[in-house]
Design an enzyme around this catalytic site. Structure first.
Site, PDB file in Angstrom:
ATOM      1  N   SER A 191       0.834  -1.191   0.000  1.00 23.12           N
ATOM      2  CA  SER A 191       0.000   0.000   0.000  1.00 23.12           C
ATOM      3  C   SER A 191       0.882   1.259   0.000  1.00 23.12           C
ATOM      4  O   SER A 191       1.692   1.432  -0.904  1.00 23.12           O
ATOM      5  CB  SER A 191      -0.973  -0.020   1.174  1.00 23.12           C
ATOM      6  OG  SER A 191      -1.983   0.958   1.019  1.00 23.12           O
ATOM      7  N   ASP A 286     -10.186  -4.028  -4.503  1.00 26.83           N
ATOM      8  CA  ASP A 286      -9.361  -2.939  -3.991  1.00 26.83           C
ATOM      9  C   ASP A 286      -9.481  -1.749  -4.928  1.00 26.83           C
ATOM     10  O   ASP A 286      -9.269  -1.885  -6.136  1.00 26.83           O
ATOM     11  CB  ASP A 286      -7.909  -3.416  -3.915  1.00 26.83           C
ATOM     12  CG  ASP A 286      -6.956  -2.410  -3.304  1.00 26.83           C
ATOM     13  OD1 ASP A 286      -7.376  -1.261  -3.038  1.00 26.83           O
ATOM     14  OD2 ASP A 286      -5.789  -2.767  -3.094  1.00 26.83           O
ATOM     15  N   HIS A 316      -7.640  -5.411  -0.234  1.00 24.28           N
ATOM     16  CA  HIS A 316      -6.505  -4.618   0.238  1.00 24.28           C
ATOM     17  C   HIS A 316      -6.125  -5.028   1.671  1.00 24.28           C
ATOM     18  O   HIS A 316      -6.988  -5.293   2.508  1.00 24.28           O
ATOM     19  CB  HIS A 316      -6.903  -3.138   0.218  1.00 24.28           C
ATOM     20  CG  HIS A 316      -5.753  -2.213   0.349  1.00 24.28           C
ATOM     21  ND1 HIS A 316      -5.016  -1.769  -0.730  1.00 24.28           N
ATOM     22  CD2 HIS A 316      -5.205  -1.618   1.436  1.00 24.28           C
ATOM     23  CE1 HIS A 316      -4.081  -0.958  -0.322  1.00 24.28           C
ATOM     24  NE2 HIS A 316      -4.158  -0.849   0.997  1.00 24.28           N
TER      25      HIS A 316
END
Length: 348
Positions: A191, A286, A316
């Site tokens: 991320s 996501d 995610h």
């Protein structure tokens, strides 16, 4: 601690129920969006999260506490055969806390892998990817150095990136301390941590320094100004929604920040040629899936060796869900295997 252990045990037992029962408990039916089917265990967790909600205004402190409590329930078990060491890395503003992972079966020809956790640049710490780092260390047979970089809004962009950069440079220069190749290091993250990893590789290119051995980018947030299709299709995904992503970006950049700055949004760099081999991983459910795929394509188009994987049924943050979803655990082990192949020069 005993209460957390019981809650974790109870949740694992519930999530081990047959898929039809889990789907019934989640409101029935199959969650199918954008040509993908959500893993039934993540479907159950998403449904349960919607029922809880968050009262009042969202604050970094509230989200940090809530995220840590939630992740403690879904994380898997630490890998055996990995030694863990707490340490501090010197930096201009003071010491950066870090955690080193060294596997018993370490390959002395492997580089040290510097890793930055997820959390939008606002939440997360050394616990966030603790289990995943043990998986990486053991299966990639390399030392892993996890970085507890500074968080926004207390420390806005580029403070977190600067910490990861300083940690990477220190790890490269002190690689033999971890039994790794001298003067070599790899960079990775998930991320926002993945965005940091991509930016580090780009910064090294701009300053004329040697590239990392490898860059590992897991569902990377490489475009804070993204308006791709997945931002709409998965706008209400769990645990990362479009609204939460926008909130993270606002906290991270502040009112005067530029989301198109290539150091904040690495995909917006003009030239990606000459960067090190990349492993780019995305999750299907996501909002960021399109930008991760697009970054992999841009790298490949300019001749950078790339392996791209999308785990369609996962969401995610799945590196922290190894105790809740077997598919997440499998994906993490496959990613570690890809890192091992990358160290062996098998990314083309």
């Amino acid at each position: 601690m005993a209460d957390i252990s019981f809650q974790r045990f109870a949740l694992r037992a519930l999530l081990s129920l047959p898929t039809p029962i889990l789907r019934t408990l989640s409101g029935g039916g199959v969650v199918f969006q954008g040509g993908r089917t959500l893993d039934p265990r993540l479907q159950y967790l998403a449904n349960a999260a919607r029922g809880r909600g968050v009262g009042g205004a969202l604050t970094p402190e509230l989200l940090r506490a809530g995220s840590a409590a939630s992740l403690a329930l879904v994380v898997g078990d630490l890998e055996s055969g990995v030694r863990v060491e707490a340490l501090s890395i010197p930096a201009a503003h003071g010491a950066i806390p870090a955690r080193a992972y060294r596997p018993e079966a370490q390959d002395p020809t492997a580089p040290v892998l510097v890793f930055a956790h997820f959390g939008g640049g606002v939440i997360g710490d050394l616990e966030t990817c603790d289990v995943f780092c043990t998986i990486l260390a053991k299966l990639a047979r390399c030392p892993v150095l996890s970085i507890d970089y500074r968080l926004a809004p207390e420390h806005r962009f580029p403070a977190g990136l600067d910490d990861v950069t300083a940690a990477y440079n220190w790890a490269r220069d002190n690689a033999t301390r971890f039994g790794a190749l001298a003067g070599k290091a790899a960079i990775g993250g998930d991320s926002m941590g993945g965005a940091f990893a991509a930016a580090v590789a780009q910064d090294l290119k701009r300053t004329g320094e040697p590239q990392p051995v490898l860059q590992l980018l897991i569902y990377p947030a490489v475009d804070l100004a993204s308006e791709t299709q997945s931002m709409s299709i998965y706008a209400n995904a769990y645990p990362l929604s479009r609204g939460l992503m926008d909130w993270f970006a606002a906290q991270y950049l502040g009112p005067d920040g530029d989301p198109t700055d290539p150091r904040a949004s690495p995909i917006r760099a003009e030239d990606l040629s000459g960067l090190c081999p990349a492993i780019v991983v995305t999750a299907g459910f996501d909002p960021l899936v399109d930008q991760g795929e697009a970054y992999a394509k841009r790298l490949r188009d300019v001749g950078v060796p790339v392996v791209y994987r999308c785990y369609d049924g996962l969401a995610h943050g799945f590196t922290a869900y190894t105790g809740a979803a077997p598919a997440a655990d499998t994906a993490c082990r496959e990613i570690a295997g890809l890192v091992r192949e990358g160290f062996e020069g098998r990314i083309h």
